[in-house]
Design a protein around this motif. Structure first.
Motif, short mmCIF file in Angstrom:
data_model
loop_
_atom_site.label_atom_id
_atom_site.label_comp_id
_atom_site.label_asym_id
_atom_site.label_seq_id
_atom_site.Cartn_x
_atom_site.Cartn_y
_atom_site.Cartn_z
N GLY A 104 0.81 -1.22 0.00
CA GLY A 104 0.00 0.00 0.00
C GLY A 104 0.84 1.26 0.00
N LYS A 105 1.92 1.28 -0.77
CA LYS A 105 2.82 2.43 -0.81
C LYS A 105 3.04 2.86 -2.25
CE LYS A 105 5.41 0.67 3.19
NZ LYS A 105 4.99 1.68 4.18
N ILE A 106 3.32 4.14 -2.42
CA ILE A 106 3.69 4.69 -3.72
C ILE A 106 4.89 5.60 -3.52
CG2 ILE A 106 1.34 4.58 -4.63
CD1 ILE A 106 1.19 7.63 -4.21
N LEU A 107 5.63 5.83 -4.59
CA LEU A 107 6.81 6.68 -4.55
C LEU A 107 6.59 7.89 -5.44
CD1 LEU A 107 10.49 5.71 -4.54
CD2 LEU A 107 9.72 7.23 -6.35
N LEU A 108 6.85 9.07 -4.88
CA LEU A 108 6.75 10.32 -5.60
C LEU A 108 8.09 11.03 -5.55
CD1 LEU A 108 3.29 11.63 -4.32
CD2 LEU A 108 3.75 10.23 -6.33
N GLU A 109 8.53 11.54 -6.68
CA GLU A 109 9.82 12.21 -6.77
C GLU A 109 9.63 13.60 -7.33
OE1 GLU A 109 14.26 11.61 -8.78
OE2 GLU A 109 12.70 10.10 -9.00
N GLY A 110 10.26 14.57 -6.69
CA GLY A 110 10.18 15.94 -7.16
C GLY A 110 9.24 16.79 -6.33
N ARG A 111 9.53 18.08 -6.29
CA ARG A 111 8.74 19.00 -5.46
C ARG A 111 7.29 19.09 -5.93
NH1 ARG A 111 6.85 23.87 -6.13
NH2 ARG A 111 7.81 23.98 -8.18
N ARG A 112 7.06 19.12 -7.24
CA ARG A 112 5.71 19.35 -7.73
C ARG A 112 4.79 18.19 -7.37
NH1 ARG A 112 3.88 21.15 -13.85
NH2 ARG A 112 1.63 20.99 -13.50
N LEU A 113 5.21 16.97 -7.63
CA LEU A 113 4.36 15.82 -7.32
C LEU A 113 4.08 15.72 -5.83
CD1 LEU A 113 5.54 12.88 -9.63
CD2 LEU A 113 3.32 14.03 -9.60
N ILE A 114 5.11 15.93 -5.01
CA ILE A 114 4.92 15.82 -3.56
C ILE A 114 3.97 16.91 -3.06
CG2 ILE A 114 6.11 15.91 -1.35
CD1 ILE A 114 8.54 14.70 -2.70
N CYS A 115 4.13 18.13 -3.55
CA CYS A 115 3.24 19.22 -3.14
C CYS A 115 1.80 18.97 -3.59
CB CYS A 115 3.75 20.55 -3.69
SG CYS A 115 5.28 21.14 -2.94
N ASP A 116 1.62 18.45 -4.81
CA ASP A 116 0.27 18.15 -5.28
C ASP A 116 -0.38 17.07 -4.43
OD1 ASP A 116 0.61 20.00 -7.26
OD2 ASP A 116 1.08 18.56 -8.83
N GLU B 236 11.12 23.86 0.37
CA GLU B 236 10.19 24.08 -0.75
C GLU B 236 8.87 23.34 -0.54
OE1 GLU B 236 12.33 22.85 -4.16
OE2 GLU B 236 13.63 24.63 -4.23
N LEU B 237 8.82 22.42 0.41
CA LEU B 237 7.61 21.64 0.68
C LEU B 237 6.84 22.28 1.84
CD1 LEU B 237 9.17 18.05 0.57
CD2 LEU B 237 8.21 19.37 -1.32
N PRO B 238 5.54 22.04 1.91
CA PRO B 238 4.77 22.51 3.07
C PRO B 238 5.14 21.70 4.31
CG PRO B 238 3.37 21.24 1.59
CD PRO B 238 4.68 21.41 0.89
#
Length: 442
Positions: A132-144, A165-167
């Motif tokens: 039940g895990k996913i991987l996100l890379e980069g500021r835009r994807l993580i912020c979205d 740069e992240l919340p």
């Protein structure tokens, strides 16, 4: 006297590198055996007559920093021991004390097993589904992902500026780890990594809060056996741009959380609900009762000579039916769902669906658009759904000599045409309602 001084100066360069040790009458050259002198031997064995004697070296005195003491008071050696233990604990104490704008983080040590999970999540669909895990890379994807309410579990960053740069207020419940940028380059699947990678819990579309829901139209996209990650990501991006209500994926599609799909989608996963791994009964439950389903087709509606005669459901969609290309090889991107759909469809009666050009009126009510993959084409269930809902086979005319359009390109053309027709239909319906209300009160 001057001659004596000159003789002494001549002898100094010869003996300045020689160290005479009176202990045990051994002469040692300091420059050659400097490392050996610093070591503490376990025992010393003498050759010749004293071969049977074992002499243990005297214990070496530890260096103790002097501190101010009273007159006649001896310095306490325990201070040196405490100082030594304190210096050993300092690197481990820094792990809990490091923070960026109030957000605490850890420093990854060599051999940290948590780092190996990144590769497992990125490369294994089975691991993503089971854990039940996913991987996100980069500021835009993580912020979205954080904006719609996805839950982060671990965040890896290389520089404090990247983390800022992240919340940060939405990362309080996650484990934040600082790693070297060289290690991120090894884990990353892109050429120029941004220096921040995060592992999220697999999002549930029903629990996410999408900001564009009020701008969506009653238009749904159904992806049937789309196995190219680049095509699927592009379709999701087009669906988000066209204002679709949702995207439904059959079980034959590539994993929607694969890194290539995420990069091609450019954040579309967090712009509208995406429901993966659905069978056709579940797809029908997601659609409204008054929906009209349409399927994309490459067959020319004016083809009367039977050149492109449909013999199986796979002939619908984006598979070439030209007799000059009877054997077509495509790369399989997802072997987990390889099935003999062609053999299963043989012998079944093909549903009859009316053909329309893509610019004719076909989106005048809640609409669903089915796009088939380039490998298998549309399934029998997709064409049967269009028949039951009084849908059509939508045709995009192209010049002769061109085999067909890319499935993602065809989806973008049909989705924006459907948006145009639905917008005009809704505007006309709104004007009629307003004029009817004015006549009622006049």
């Amino acid at each position: 006297m001057a001659a004596l001084i000159r003789g002494v100066i001549r002898l100094l360069p010869v003996e300045k590198n020689v160290f005479l040790s009176t202990r045990s009458d051994i002469i040692v050259e300091s420059t050659r055996f400097l490392r050996g002198l610093r070591r503490k031997p376990v025992r010393v064995l003498f050759p010749d007559n004293d071969a049977g004697k074992v002499v243990k070296p005297p214990p070496q005195k530890k260096m103790v920093r002097n501190r101010p003491t009273a007159a006649g008071e001896q310095p306490d050696r325990s201070d040196a021991v405490n100082m030594r233990s304190k210096t050993l604990k300092e690197p481990y104490d820094n792990i809990t004390k490091d923070s960026v704008d109030g957000l605490r983080y850890e420093r990854a040590l060599p051999g940290d097993k948590r780092l190996s999970r990144l590769v497992s999540v990125a490369q294994s669909r089975k691991f993503r589904e089971q854990q039940g895990k996913i991987l996100l890379e980069g500021r835009r994807l993580i912020c979205d992902a954080l904006e719609v309410g996805a839950r982060p579990q671990m965040v890896f960053f290389s520089m404090a500026d990247r983390l800022r740069e992240l919340p940060l207020d939405k990362l309080r419940g996650a484990t934040v780890v600082k790693v070297k940028f060289e290690d991120i380059k090894i884990w990353s699947d892109v050429v120029a990594p941004q220096g921040v990678i995060a592992i999220f819990a697999r999002p549930d579309p029903a629990r996410l809060s999408f900001s564009q829901r009020d701008q969506s139209l009653p238009l749904s996209l159904i992806c049937d056996n789309v196995r190219d990650p680049g095509n699927l990501g592009t379709m999701l991006r087009c669906a988000a741009a066209a204002g679709c209500h949702e995207v439904l994926l059959t079980k034959g599609c590539v994993d929607v959380w694969e890194p290539k799909v995420l990069r091609a989608g450019m954040g579309a996963h967090f712009r509208l609900p995406v429901y993966p791994n659905l069978d056709w009964d579940e797809i029908r439950n997601h659609l409204p009762n008054s929906v009209t389903a349409h399927v994309a087709d490459i067959r020319d509606p004016d083809d009367e000579d039977g050149t492109n005669k449909l013999s199986k459901p796979g002939d619908y969609g984006w598979v070439s039916t030209s007799p000059k290309r009877k054997t077509i090889e495509y790369e399989e991107y997802d072997s987990d769902f390889d099935s003999d759909s062609d053999s299963e469809d043989e012998g079944l009666s093909l549903p009859r669906v009316e053909t329309k050009l893509y610019h004719e009126n076909w989106a005048q009510s809640p609409t669903a658009l089915v796009i088939g993959g380039e490998t298998r084409g549309l399934s029998t269930e997709a064409v049967r759904l269009a028949e039951k809902t009084d849908g059509s086979r939508l045709f995009i005319p192209i010049v002769s000599g061109v085999d067909s359009l890319n499935s993602a390109m065809a989806a973008s053309i049909l989705l924006f045409e459907g948006r145009r027709q639905l917008s005009m239909f809704l505007q006309t319906a709104e004007k009629k309602r307003q004029s009817k209300a004015e006549r009622k009160f006049s």
